[in-house]
Design a protein around this motif. Structure first.
Motif, PDB file in Angstrom:
ATOM      1  N   GLU A 243     -10.919  44.996 -26.353  1.00 44.05           N
ATOM      2  CA  GLU A 243     -11.730  45.015 -27.583  1.00 44.05           C
ATOM      3  C   GLU A 243     -13.199  44.732 -27.278  1.00 44.05           C
ATOM      4  N   GLN A 244     -13.463  43.827 -26.340  1.00 46.97           N
ATOM      5  CA  GLN A 244     -14.858  43.538 -26.010  1.00 46.97           C
ATOM      6  C   GLN A 244     -15.571  44.783 -25.495  1.00 46.97           C
ATOM      7  N   LEU A 247     -16.092  47.195 -28.380  1.00 45.14           N
ATOM      8  CA  LEU A 247     -17.214  46.754 -29.215  1.00 45.14           C
ATOM      9  C   LEU A 247     -18.541  47.056 -28.529  1.00 45.14           C
ATOM     10  N   GLN A 252     -22.116  46.798 -30.243  1.00 45.90           N
ATOM     11  CA  GLN A 252     -22.013  45.438 -30.772  1.00 45.90           C
ATOM     12  C   GLN A 252     -22.076  44.412 -29.650  1.00 45.90           C
ATOM     13  N   PRO A 253     -22.632  43.223 -29.930  1.00 41.85           N
ATOM     14  CA  PRO A 253     -22.630  42.171 -28.922  1.00 41.85           C
ATOM     15  C   PRO A 253     -21.217  41.612 -28.772  1.00 41.85           C
ATOM     16  N   ALA A 254     -20.691  41.631 -27.584  1.00 40.60           N
ATOM     17  CA  ALA A 254     -19.312  41.175 -27.397  1.00 40.60           C
ATOM     18  C   ALA A 254     -19.067  40.774 -25.943  1.00 40.60           C
ATOM     19  N   THR A 255     -19.703  41.471 -25.009  1.00 47.48           N
ATOM     20  CA  THR A 255     -19.484  41.191 -23.591  1.00 47.48           C
ATOM     21  C   THR A 255     -20.503  40.170 -23.109  1.00 47.48           C
ATOM     22  N   VAL A 256     -20.227  39.600 -21.951  1.00 41.83           N
ATOM     23  CA  VAL A 256     -21.108  38.570 -21.427  1.00 41.83           C
ATOM     24  C   VAL A 256     -22.304  39.194 -20.709  1.00 41.83           C
ATOM     25  N   ALA A 262     -15.234  39.181 -20.676  1.00 37.08           N
ATOM     26  CA  ALA A 262     -14.659  37.955 -20.126  1.00 37.08           C
ATOM     27  C   ALA A 262     -14.189  37.042 -21.232  1.00 37.08           C
ATOM     28  N   ILE A 263     -13.097  36.338 -20.962  1.00 37.21           N
ATOM     29  CA  ILE A 263     -12.611  35.320 -21.901  1.00 37.21           C
ATOM     30  C   ILE A 263     -12.404  34.004 -21.160  1.00 37.21           C
TER      31      ILE A 263
END
Lengths: 367, 367, 367, 367
Positions: A243-244, A247, A252-256, A262-263
């Motif tokens: 999903e990141q 996105l 959309q801002p979602a990844t590092v 990353a989670i």
């Protein structure tokens, strides 16, 4: 101020003349169990962290056969407790420490074997890079181990493992053994010589209570130091990373960072790390992505879960494939390069560094 | 100590003689904007909370037709902002307050209608007892509204609603309007007269980032006062409650009381309540279960989601069915009785009471 | 976005036509205890806080004679409990509220009188602008009241007062009575009809345990919601402010603004406010200093302790001298002007606003 | 469960037969930097903490002459930085560690000497058992050092010392050097070769801002990880302990045990320990008092400040007098016996153990 000033040269300049009187004084120190600071400063208080631990890579293709051979020759049971091979950082010999704070091992359980129950102050987890068929029983709650899962056994919880199948299984263990050994904090207690429940449910009781996003059981309002979730399933991790990246595709801002999902695995009672001493994360890079070189206080261990790429440690590039593990000591510069989509599990002692306000991070190209 | 002593009788005994001098003094107070404590103590500082708010039940079978009729007669748009009917506690007239802290309303949106965007300091949520087809757009992120879902629009987030279908839809709104009005904390700002994104995705971006149990995006390490999850889906709530009852069947601790499953909706960055002033929970009782009568500081509103049962409020029993709502003012004794499996959504001002250390709870049969 | 848009004009434009059908609908609302949002929005959700409370000044030269006259005509004792005159904000009539959250009063105790013990959920303090000779007994610990002292009686602590001298004494009381009354959180219990200890020590036991800067009794490691210090002595407050101005003279950062020294009274177990709902501060301005006009969410009450100056409230300037009190409702613009060195005690409900994330501050000349 | 089971005997029983194949396997491990758990378990994970550090006592009557002799033979200045003699725990040789986490030293500064400025990640303090005349300059703020004072130089603050008199002075230093060295967290930077301010004020700026009990400067509302108080003066410590014993005489709860007064030095911004890794306390025993034998996770160092008594460490009693120091490693049983009134300064790594949830305490006679 003179940050570049070299300790050694300065030390040298300052050492007092070697006279009989000085020698007598130093003898006096020794008799009284005293050591002068001025002879040791550069070692005791370096300009920046200079770990005895060294960057190192272990190949899964070497680890697994040795674990299998151990399966033939070494029994598992009460006393030895676990058929686990600790990754020993060459800079920390003769200790079986992968870093100054952490232990990492490959553990191996043969068909129908049981690793007996015990508990200890040390915090522990398992990560499964391949295989299935073993259940870890944590305080009587059987937790299935499958590919891509992270399993927790936080400090002072009884736990054992049993293999319910006719095939062997190997996985990695991570613990804070070096920290607890050096800090003298560890207690240990034997439990059942078997596991206390041989049931093989798909989901543990902890998961059934806690793995509903944003929903907290009203019977569980007391925060816990460690996560109550026994297993973080690959299905969820994979979906979160997917999903990141989607996105990111949508702007959309979602990844590092660009192309880098990353989670962090967290304790749902607080949103903080899963255990007081160990941080666990999962990283996914798109093919072709390179991460910015970083230096961090504290040490990390990575295992490649899937894909191909390489790691650059202090300027040395090593190619990596599934199962390969590497260690990043404190303040060593590291970066990753992804040849294919590149999935890596990471654990570190960052919660220690942050809790005690020692954390610093330096990223190339950032001020 | 004399806890039973009645304020009124004591007050009466203590009032000074009514003399011309006293009357002159009281006139002097009035001229100086002063009011003596001794004439008001019992009202200002009661022995225990004695709310002006009264227990009350609203029937969905009455609410819904009035909302539908409003749909015919009252436009929705800029200025009025929302076609919402506030549940006005009869004890708090002429204010449209369901409790001294909270607003509850039924909101109604006709086919293809849009409720324009605005933002305000007040924290708000929606809960959907039936229907579908509306999207709430929160800071540009469209969030689907479906049966059983809880949707959040925490303070100072722009939000609007639009109905993407040819059928009307009704749901309930909860806000901390009375608190913010009495405490003078509210700011308000108009946004777009339309919603800023008419897309109708199944899942909002907030859900896609955050609804993976125990997994925190590495790009989102800053804790937020309110939950970043825009919608808590019924599928997850239902599963969490189902698992609690199954675990109870297996003899495991999971429910809050025998036959009583319950979850609290929480902010995944902290494990705490979804918003600083409003607690949201969902309760499920097995058929035949009665809860222990309780008294709590602070006020609650319930809506029946499914099933049949009744509520006992200060000794008065009222039968309930789907959609019915009732209010429990501070320190009013309440309990629930389930005829069938009985599902209820609940919201309350408990986070206010806890943050300011005023919370007390008394449960019949417990000390 | 259209922040300037006026609610009233917009509301007007949106109101539906007044038809018999609409009237019937509104009747239906009334019968069902419903109030439509669209008729009330501007009042319920203003563009910015518009408090019913108004800025107001009370002159000590008027307050004190009325308190003295009360001393002649009104007994103090069980039932009325306290000879206290509440400052009633003219905008909040008929309630004896100085602000929507707080009560402020002048309390008066004649020679040798006792105000009997009681306890309540409401948090309370006393501040002494002049006089001496009274002891407040808090949970059996006698606390001397002297000029410039702040005394705490946090929620649910038994407390009474007795005058050990042949002279009367007056002081101000501050409590969160309006908040607790509106939020329905208050409990009250009578205690001894006398005070439980008529000793008159210079220092209370709480002070003797806790008033050693930076030193925490090892027997008191549990944090408390409210401060364990019963009295904050003028000697310390004065010295702290004096040092800040001296440090400013030496070019060191110490004051909150040029010529403006200030301290917050805090709970030594946490460094936070003295009580969960009330912030207490003391401000000292050098002669000639004017503070930047400010607006804050939440309400404040000030009392002049010493010196001459004036307050500007929403553009209206009022001269002030020792003992004068004034109230600043939420979002009202205020500033101070010092003619001489100007000392003021301040209390506010800021801890409520901060705990619930409603605080905003706007300072003229800052962005 | 079998808590008594001995690791060694169990280990022995479980070791696989020594065959050529096994030897080959172990060679393979070595080649791959692997170490099996089953050969090391007892050492890595002991039943309870078994520190390599040993209990040890250093006599001030031996320390001081050696420090004085160093003053003659060893210069102080840039490079060596400090004329400090580290107490080297005999069990931790060849490291100059007093415990696995902490460094303790006697530092000595001759008449008119300056120890140049530097800063480091390591947290440090000084405690003055006798003497006066030196100022420590912390980030430009000169702090007087006098008998009984505790001085802080938390991590990354520049600091130097200068002796303003014609007499030498000695004191003790405490730092978290071993922790930071083993954990690889340390940074170091040289500052001025002199101190940046040779002024000799009675009170530092930090004291003037912060040492007013319960009063927080309004200009200092940001919490800090370490205490902003540069010096905790003996006058306050002595008074706090005196009051505790007087309160005990009056039958009030104040001491930590009968005849045992104690304070913890704390950070006034939080009420917590003065620095993230080091706890500082002061203990006073009435003549004749014996403390209950205790075992604690983590290590402590004590220095006798005044009086006569003894310490019992793992059953061995050692008499103590002013200046004597002793170390209590993790889980070693210790108690104190006071011959006269007995004053002791203590520091420990308890904040580390508590932050990471490893703390355990066992007190004889308590469950």
């Amino acid at each position: 101020m003179n940050e570049q000033l070299d300790h050694d040269s300065v030390d040298h300049a300052m050492q007092p003349d070697d006279t009989p009187e000085l020698r007598a004084l130093y003898k006096g120190f020794e008799a009284e169990s005293l050591i002068p600071l001025w002879t040791q400063l550069g070692d005791l208080m370096p300009i920046h962290p200079k770990s005895k631990a060294v960057p190192h890579v272990w190949k899964w293709s070497n680890l697994l056969p040795l674990a299998e051979k151990s399966g033939e020759l070494v029994p598992v049971g009460r006393g030895g407790e676990r058929r686990a091979l600790g990754l020993a950082n060459p800079g920390l010999a003769p200790n079986a420490y992968v870093t100054p704070t952490m232990w990492a091992a490959i553990q191996y359980l043969g068909p129908r074997e049981t690793a007996p129950e015990h508990r200890h102050s040390q915090n522990a987890f398992r990560f499964v890079v391949e295989g299935e068929g073993v259940w870890t029983v944590v305080n009587g709650d059987p937790v299935r181990m499958s590919r891509g899962d992270l399993l927790l056994t936080p400090g002072w919880n009884f736990h054992g493992h049993h293999n319910d199948t006719d095939k062997p299984m190997a996985w990695i263990d991570g613990l804070d053994i070096p920290f607890s050994q050096q800090m003298d904090v560890g207690f240990f207690e034997f439990g059942s010589d078997r596991v206390t429940d041989y049931a093989t449910p798909n989901f543990s009781r902890g998961e059934r209570l806690w793995c509903h996003p944003g929903l907290r059981p009203l019977s569980q309002l007391q925060n816990t130091v460690s996560s109550p979730i026994g297993a973080y399933r690959w299905e969820f991790t994979d979906r979160a990373l997917t999903e990141q990246l989607l996105l990111e595709d949508e702007g959309q801002p979602a990844t590092v960072a660009q192309g880098h999902a990353a989670i962090r695995y967290v304790n749902p009672t607080t949103g903080n790390d899963v255990m007081p001493t160990i941080r666990c994360e999962f990283h996914r890079l798109r093919a072709g992505v390179e991460t910015a070189p970083r230096q961090e206080v504290g040490s990390s261990v990575f295992q490649v879960f899937e894909g191909k790429g390489s790691v650059v440690l202090n300027g040395v590039t090593t190619p990596l494939e599934t199962g390969d593990m590497f260690v990043v000591p404190s303040w060593v510069k590291w970066s990753l390069q992804a040849e294919s989509q590149f999935d890596l599990f990471r654990f570190s002692d960052a919660p220690i560094m942050e809790a005690l306000s020692f954390m610093r991070t330096k990223v190339e190209g950032q001020s």
